[in-house]
Design a protein around this motif. Structure first.
Motif, PDB file in Angstrom:
ATOM      1  N   THR A   1       0.826  -1.208   0.000  1.00 36.18           N
ATOM      2  CA  THR A   1       0.000   0.000   0.000  1.00 36.18           C
ATOM      3  C   THR A   1       0.861   1.259   0.000  1.00 36.18           C
ATOM      4  OG1 THR A   1      -1.727  -1.181   1.222  1.00 36.18           O
ATOM      5  CG2 THR A   1      -1.833   1.227   1.237  1.00 36.18           C
ATOM      6  N   TYR A   2       1.967   1.197   0.709  1.00 38.55           N
ATOM      7  CA  TYR A   2       2.864   2.355   0.846  1.00 38.55           C
ATOM      8  C   TYR A   2       3.642   2.634  -0.434  1.00 38.55           C
ATOM      9  CZ  TYR A   2       6.874   5.018   2.700  1.00 38.55           C
ATOM     10  OH  TYR A   2       7.855   5.969   2.926  1.00 38.55           O
ATOM     11  N   TRP A   3       3.974   1.585  -1.200  1.00 38.87           N
ATOM     12  CA  TRP A   3       4.883   1.717  -2.337  1.00 38.87           C
ATOM     13  C   TRP A   3       4.255   1.134  -3.601  1.00 38.87           C
ATOM     14  CZ3 TRP A   3       8.685   4.813  -3.110  1.00 38.87           C
ATOM     15  CH2 TRP A   3       9.711   4.544  -4.019  1.00 38.87           C
ATOM     16  N   PRO A   4       3.127   1.684  -4.064  1.00 35.78           N
ATOM     17  CA  PRO A   4       2.490   1.181  -5.287  1.00 35.78           C
ATOM     18  C   PRO A   4       3.213   1.665  -6.532  1.00 35.78           C
ATOM     19  CG  PRO A   4       1.261   3.059  -4.451  1.00 35.78           C
ATOM     20  CD  PRO A   4       2.360   2.787  -3.451  1.00 35.78           C
ATOM     21  N   ASP A   5       2.820   1.150  -7.671  1.00 34.02           N
ATOM     22  CA  ASP A   5       3.469   1.499  -8.934  1.00 34.02           C
ATOM     23  C   ASP A   5       3.363   2.991  -9.240  1.00 34.02           C
ATOM     24  OD1 ASP A   5       4.250  -1.116  -9.460  1.00 34.02           O
ATOM     25  OD2 ASP A   5       2.360  -1.602 -10.442  1.00 34.02           O
ATOM     26  N   GLU A   6       2.253   3.618  -8.877  1.00 28.43           N
ATOM     27  CA  GLU A   6       2.082   5.042  -9.144  1.00 28.43           C
ATOM     28  C   GLU A   6       3.101   5.871  -8.380  1.00 28.43           C
ATOM     29  OE1 GLU A   6      -1.484   2.818 -10.117  1.00 28.43           O
ATOM     30  OE2 GLU A   6      -0.294   2.958  -8.284  1.00 28.43           O
ATOM     31  N   VAL A   7       3.393   5.473  -7.163  1.00 25.83           N
ATOM     32  CA  VAL A   7       4.402   6.182  -6.368  1.00 25.83           C
ATOM     33  C   VAL A   7       5.793   5.955  -6.958  1.00 25.83           C
ATOM     34  CG1 VAL A   7       5.498   6.322  -4.096  1.00 25.83           C
ATOM     35  CG2 VAL A   7       3.014   6.121  -4.265  1.00 25.83           C
ATOM     36  N   ILE A   8       6.071   4.733  -7.397  1.00 26.89           N
ATOM     37  CA  ILE A   8       7.371   4.430  -8.011  1.00 26.89           C
ATOM     38  C   ILE A   8       7.591   5.316  -9.234  1.00 26.89           C
ATOM     39  CG2 ILE A   8       8.717   2.652  -9.188  1.00 26.89           C
ATOM     40  CD1 ILE A   8       7.305   0.574  -7.442  1.00 26.89           C
ATOM     41  N   TRP A   9       6.573   5.451 -10.075  1.00 24.23           N
ATOM     42  CA  TRP A   9       6.680   6.278 -11.276  1.00 24.23           C
ATOM     43  C   TRP A   9       6.944   7.743 -10.916  1.00 24.23           C
ATOM     44  CZ3 TRP A   9       7.811   6.629 -16.072  1.00 24.23           C
ATOM     45  CH2 TRP A   9       7.325   7.656 -16.884  1.00 24.23           C
ATOM     46  N   THR A  10       6.219   8.251  -9.934  1.00 25.91           N
ATOM     47  CA  THR A  10       6.406   9.639  -9.503  1.00 25.91           C
ATOM     48  C   THR A  10       7.805   9.864  -8.960  1.00 25.91           C
ATOM     49  OG1 THR A  10       4.041   9.820  -8.967  1.00 25.91           O
ATOM     50  CG2 THR A  10       5.513  11.451  -7.998  1.00 25.91           C
ATOM     51  N   ARG A  11       8.291   8.907  -8.178  1.00 26.36           N
ATOM     52  CA  ARG A  11       9.632   9.039  -7.598  1.00 26.36           C
ATOM     53  C   ARG A  11      10.701   8.958  -8.679  1.00 26.36           C
ATOM     54  NH1 ARG A  11      12.114  10.439  -4.587  1.00 26.36           N
ATOM     55  NH2 ARG A  11      12.858   9.101  -2.918  1.00 26.36           N
ATOM     56  N   LEU A  12      10.482   8.126  -9.700  1.00 20.84           N
ATOM     57  CA  LEU A  12      11.438   8.052 -10.802  1.00 20.84           C
ATOM     58  C   LEU A  12      11.561   9.402 -11.508  1.00 20.84           C
ATOM     59  CD1 LEU A  12      10.871   4.627 -12.623  1.00 20.84           C
ATOM     60  CD2 LEU A  12      12.968   5.419 -11.513  1.00 20.84           C
ATOM     61  N   LEU A  13      10.440  10.040 -11.757  1.00 20.29           N
ATOM     62  CA  LEU A  13      10.444  11.317 -12.465  1.00 20.29           C
ATOM     63  C   LEU A  13      11.139  12.409 -11.661  1.00 20.29           C
ATOM     64  CD1 LEU A  13       6.845  11.391 -13.982  1.00 20.29           C
ATOM     65  CD2 LEU A  13       8.989  10.787 -15.126  1.00 20.29           C
ATOM     66  N   SER A  14      11.091  12.296 -10.344  1.00 21.19           N
ATOM     67  CA  SER A  14      11.686  13.333  -9.491  1.00 21.19           C
ATOM     68  C   SER A  14      13.118  13.015  -9.076  1.00 21.19           C
ATOM     69  CB  SER A  14      10.832  13.532  -8.239  1.00 21.19           C
ATOM     70  OG  SER A  14      10.805  12.348  -7.445  1.00 21.19           O
ATOM     71  N   THR A  15      13.638  11.875  -9.531  1.00 20.18           N
ATOM     72  CA  THR A  15      14.979  11.445  -9.139  1.00 20.18           C
ATOM     73  C   THR A  15      16.026  11.995 -10.100  1.00 20.18           C
ATOM     74  OG1 THR A  15      14.149   9.405  -8.138  1.00 20.18           O
ATOM     75  CG2 THR A  15      16.481   9.467  -8.715  1.00 20.18           C
ATOM     76  N   ALA A  16      17.036  12.636  -9.557  1.00 19.50           N
ATOM     77  CA  ALA A  16      18.141  13.141 -10.371  1.00 19.50           C
ATOM     78  C   ALA A  16      19.196  12.045 -10.547  1.00 19.50           C
ATOM     79  CB  ALA A  16      18.759  14.367  -9.706  1.00 19.50           C
ATOM     80  N   GLY A  17      20.067  12.230 -11.532  1.00 15.74           N
ATOM     81  CA  GLY A  17      21.184  11.320 -11.714  1.00 15.74           C
ATOM     82  C   GLY A  17      20.853  10.039 -12.449  1.00 15.74           C
ATOM     83  N   LEU A  18      19.887  10.094 -13.384  1.00 19.94           N
ATOM     84  CA  LEU A  18      19.531   8.898 -14.146  1.00 19.94           C
ATOM     85  C   LEU A  18      20.041   8.963 -15.579  1.00 19.94           C
ATOM     86  CD1 LEU A  18      15.852   8.267 -12.938  1.00 19.94           C
ATOM     87  CD2 LEU A  18      17.991   7.361 -12.004  1.00 19.94           C
ATOM     88  N   GLU A  19      21.114   9.721 -15.790  1.00 19.12           N
ATOM     89  CA  GLU A  19      21.667   9.856 -17.147  1.00 19.12           C
ATOM     90  C   GLU A  19      22.150   8.526 -17.710  1.00 19.12           C
ATOM     91  OE1 GLU A  19      22.672  11.602 -14.548  1.00 19.12           O
ATOM     92  OE2 GLU A  19      21.942  13.643 -14.919  1.00 19.12           O
ATOM     93  N   SER A  20      22.487   7.585 -16.841  1.00 20.63           N
ATOM     94  CA  SER A  20      22.986   6.282 -17.299  1.00 20.63           C
ATOM     95  C   SER A  20      21.927   5.517 -18.071  1.00 20.63           C
ATOM     96  CB  SER A  20      23.456   5.450 -16.102  1.00 20.63           C
ATOM     97  OG  SER A  20      24.527   6.085 -15.432  1.00 20.63           O
ATOM     98  N   TYR A  21      20.652   5.886 -17.922  1.00 21.72           N
ATOM     99  CA  TYR A  21      19.571   5.155 -18.561  1.00 21.72           C
ATOM    100  C   TYR A  21      19.070   5.836 -19.829  1.00 21.72           C
ATOM    101  CZ  TYR A  21      19.962   3.115 -13.981  1.00 21.72           C
ATOM    102  OH  TYR A  21      20.463   2.531 -12.853  1.00 21.72           O
TER     103      TYR A  21
END
Length: 342
Positions: free
Chosen positions: A152-172
């Motif tokens: 409940t705390y860590w659903p896919d929608e939260v994962i997606w939001t956190r990915l978008l707000s995460t810096a340092g993903l140039e490797s991908y």
């Protein structure tokens, strides 16, 4: 949480050597398997860097908490992990921190989110003390409830939001793709989010394909051709109107191309699935061999911490057996000879 500056090649080699002399190899061998599971921003950082980041996240969460009412005293506050903890010296606290960090990596969560969840779970259980790093993972009795709450705390929608707000993903960025397991696994995870429709399809396509360059158009459309072809057309139409601007290309440095497990002693590249599929395996094996040679020259073995523990255990067992042998030995009694004529 503080951002760790990527090291130079020499710094990375010295860091690997230091790590191998303070953490038993039994706790290092899983780093290759974790490379495709941990939070994407962590996959190109070394284990020692991640241990520092986990310590900072734990301390920040501790300091942001206030005692809550669980009786008269409330939650007894603690000062977190001591800033004087020596990361260049063998200690049980450092090993516990390393293992606790691997638990967060296994779940693929940012450290601050993982620790916050664990603290919240402990609070609902009305525990008196803030959990230490080695107490963050669930006990066998609480495991089922713990994972139900985590879902409940860590659903896919939260994962997606956190990915978008995460810096340092140039490797991908596809323009930096080297076919490394960390990159391949990341694309699989983002495609899974596309399949689960965590947001509007056109928005997802615009962000993941046009802006971030994480996925190829054909990969997304293949998820469900009729649906995602329409999403592609909508996103590209919006793009022509200036809706989606591609992120600037940030080329990776030589060190930026090295996964966290690169050259790490203790990893068995011959059996690990991630190693067998890694495009950097040859260079990785060469660095690992160099580190092992240096370990043998300086310490006489591949695993200094593990060997020291095995030696201490052998000494303890010998002492225990000697003690039991002495206790079991019969007491020799001198029986006096009978008197003559008696």
């Amino acid at each position: 949480m503080k951002t760790i500056t990527p090291p130079t090649s020499l710094m990375r080699e010295n860091e690997l050597l230091r790590l191998a002399t303070v953490i038993p190899h039994v706790y290092l061998r899983d780093e290759a398997a974790l490379i495709g599971l941990k939070w994407p921003a962590y996959r190109f950082h070394s284990p020692m860097q991640l241990n520092l980041m986990f310590r900072d996240a734990y301390n920040d969460t501790c300091h942001s908490r206030r005692p809550y009412n669980s009786g008269e005293e409330g939650w007894v506050p603690i000062g977190g992990i001591s800033p004087t903890l020596n990361f260049s010296k063998v200690s049980g606290q450092l090993t516990q921190l390393h293992v606790a960090r691997q638990q967060a990596d296994l779940l693929g969560m940012p450290y601050e989110d993982y620790i916050r969840f664990c603290f919240d779970f402990a609070e609902r259980r009305v525990r008196k003390f803030i959990p230490r790093p080695n107490q963050l993972a669930p006990s066998p009795a609480a495991r089922e409830t713990w994972f139900a709450k985590l879902k409940t705390y860590w659903p896919d929608e939260v994962i997606w939001t956190r990915l978008l707000s995460t810096a340092g993903l140039e490797s991908y960025d596809l323009r930096n793709d080297l076919g490394l397991p960390a990159q391949s696994r990341f694309r699989q995870q983002v495609l899974r989010l596309a399949q689960r429709q965590v947001t509007n399809n056109a928005t997802f396509y615009g962000l993941a394909v046009l802006e971030r360059r994480w996925l190829r158009p054909e990969d997304v459309v293949a998820v469900n051709p009729p649906v995602w072809e329409q999403a592609r057309l909508s996103a590209e139409t919006d793009d022509r109107g200036g809706g989606h601007i591609a992120a600037p290309h940030v080329p990776l440095t030589d060190m930026g191309q090295r996964q966290g497990c690169f050259g790490l002693p203790g990893v068995d590249a011959s059996t690990d699935e991630s190693c067998r599929a890694c495009s950097a395996r040859q260079a990785c094996d060469m660095l690992r061999d160099d580190i092992i040679v240096r370990l043998r020259e300086q310490h006489g073995c591949d695993d200094p911490v593990g060997e020291a523990k095995r030696l201490a255990n052998r000494v303890r067992v010998r002492r225990h057996r000697a003690k039991n042998k002495d206790a079991a030995a019969p007491l020799l009694k001198v029986i006096p000879s009978p008197e003559p004529g008696a």
